[in-house]
Design a protein around this motif. Sequence first.
Motif, PDB file in Angstrom:
ATOM      1  N   ASN A  20     -46.510 -33.536  48.303  1.00  0.00           N
ATOM      2  CA  ASN A  20     -47.025 -34.886  48.040  1.00  0.00           C
ATOM      3  C   ASN A  20     -46.012 -35.799  47.349  1.00  0.00           C
ATOM      4  N   GLN A  22     -42.457 -38.120  47.742  1.00  0.00           N
ATOM      5  CA  GLN A  22     -41.565 -38.793  48.694  1.00  0.00           C
ATOM      6  C   GLN A  22     -40.162 -38.250  48.499  1.00  0.00           C
ATOM      7  N   HIS A  42     -40.223 -39.981  53.543  1.00  0.00           N
ATOM      8  CA  HIS A  42     -41.596 -39.539  53.795  1.00  0.00           C
ATOM      9  C   HIS A  42     -41.983 -38.429  52.811  1.00  0.00           C
ATOM     10  N   ARG A  43     -43.297 -38.217  52.654  1.00  0.00           N
ATOM     11  CA  ARG A  43     -43.801 -37.207  51.745  1.00  0.00           C
ATOM     12  C   ARG A  43     -43.834 -35.840  52.421  1.00  0.00           C
ATOM     13  N   ILE A  45     -45.833 -32.660  52.946  1.00  0.00           N
ATOM     14  CA  ILE A  45     -47.243 -32.278  52.848  1.00  0.00           C
ATOM     15  C   ILE A  45     -47.383 -30.817  52.440  1.00  0.00           C
ATOM     16  N   SER A  59     -45.228 -36.351  56.071  1.00  0.00           N
ATOM     17  CA  SER A  59     -46.357 -37.269  56.230  1.00  0.00           C
ATOM     18  C   SER A  59     -46.301 -38.106  57.491  1.00  0.00           C
ATOM     19  N   ASN A  60     -45.183 -38.101  58.201  1.00  0.00           N
ATOM     20  CA  ASN A  60     -45.085 -38.819  59.471  1.00  0.00           C
ATOM     21  C   ASN A  60     -45.323 -37.893  60.663  1.00  0.00           C
TER      22      ASN A  60
END
Length: 292
Positions: A20, A22, A42-43, A45, A59-60
């Motif tokens: 979570n 970045q 992006h994060r 996950i 996250s993308n």
Amino acid sequence: MPEGHSIHRLARQLTDVFANQQLAVSSPQGRFTDGAALLHGHRLIRSFAHGKHLFAEFSNDLYLNVHLGIYGAFTFGGDERFTGASSIGAPRKIGEQEDHSQELSAKPPAPRPTTRARLVSEHGWADLVGPTICRVLTADEVARVRSQLGPDPLNPDADPQAFYARARKTSRPIGVALMDQKVISGVGNIFRAESLFRCGIDPFRPARECSSSELEALWGDNKHLLEIGVRVGRIITTEPADRPGVSEYEAWPEHANYVYHHQGQACLRCGSTIALQEVAGRKLYWCPGCQR
């Protein structure tokens, strides 16, 4: 080459310290520049393992896929907040062996010329060097990669029936089949030798001639030994009765294994001389007395 338990530990570590958050993703070496650009900003996950493959979901909806191979390795560092639950369940600084002498700093050091990928969060960083595979995949591509692998005993959804079916289809020695990642994932040279010894199975017997009970025993024992590896961080295959007074955390290296690297020595259980032979390009250790 790291065996499956190490990749599961690595996946847990990446999730512990980066989930979570970045991430700034780069490729100091330059060989992963395009892939790094897809993940940068992006994060993360979650991370998970299948055998010797590591997957990190971003996250993308893209995934970092890494196979360390023989020379690959991750190194971690960070400030006093760069901590997380380790794979053995205790909150501590990340790493197989904690180095208390290392200066704590969120700023990563100058990268080495071989640094393929660098992940940087607010409080820490991870560097990847020397992997066999370092690429970005879509979810469909991840599914295709996993479908080509044998079941991983450490994964909750693993189907041992797939291992049994694939083993029964090959005339190769069971000692060779266990090293085939398309038959069973995560088992390497040490787990192969030790599980065959513990189950009393001749490593040269054709896999298709192994009984159902023998294949079930191999699956169950490899699962058990891999779980110990995840918990302890080392491959410990000896039973407490065979190392009296020595805990699993103190067993490595002298009391850790039965046959691996014990060629020419007396078997702990029957006294026979442990044998060594190169099979399919890898060193195979076994006890001629216990594994008839």
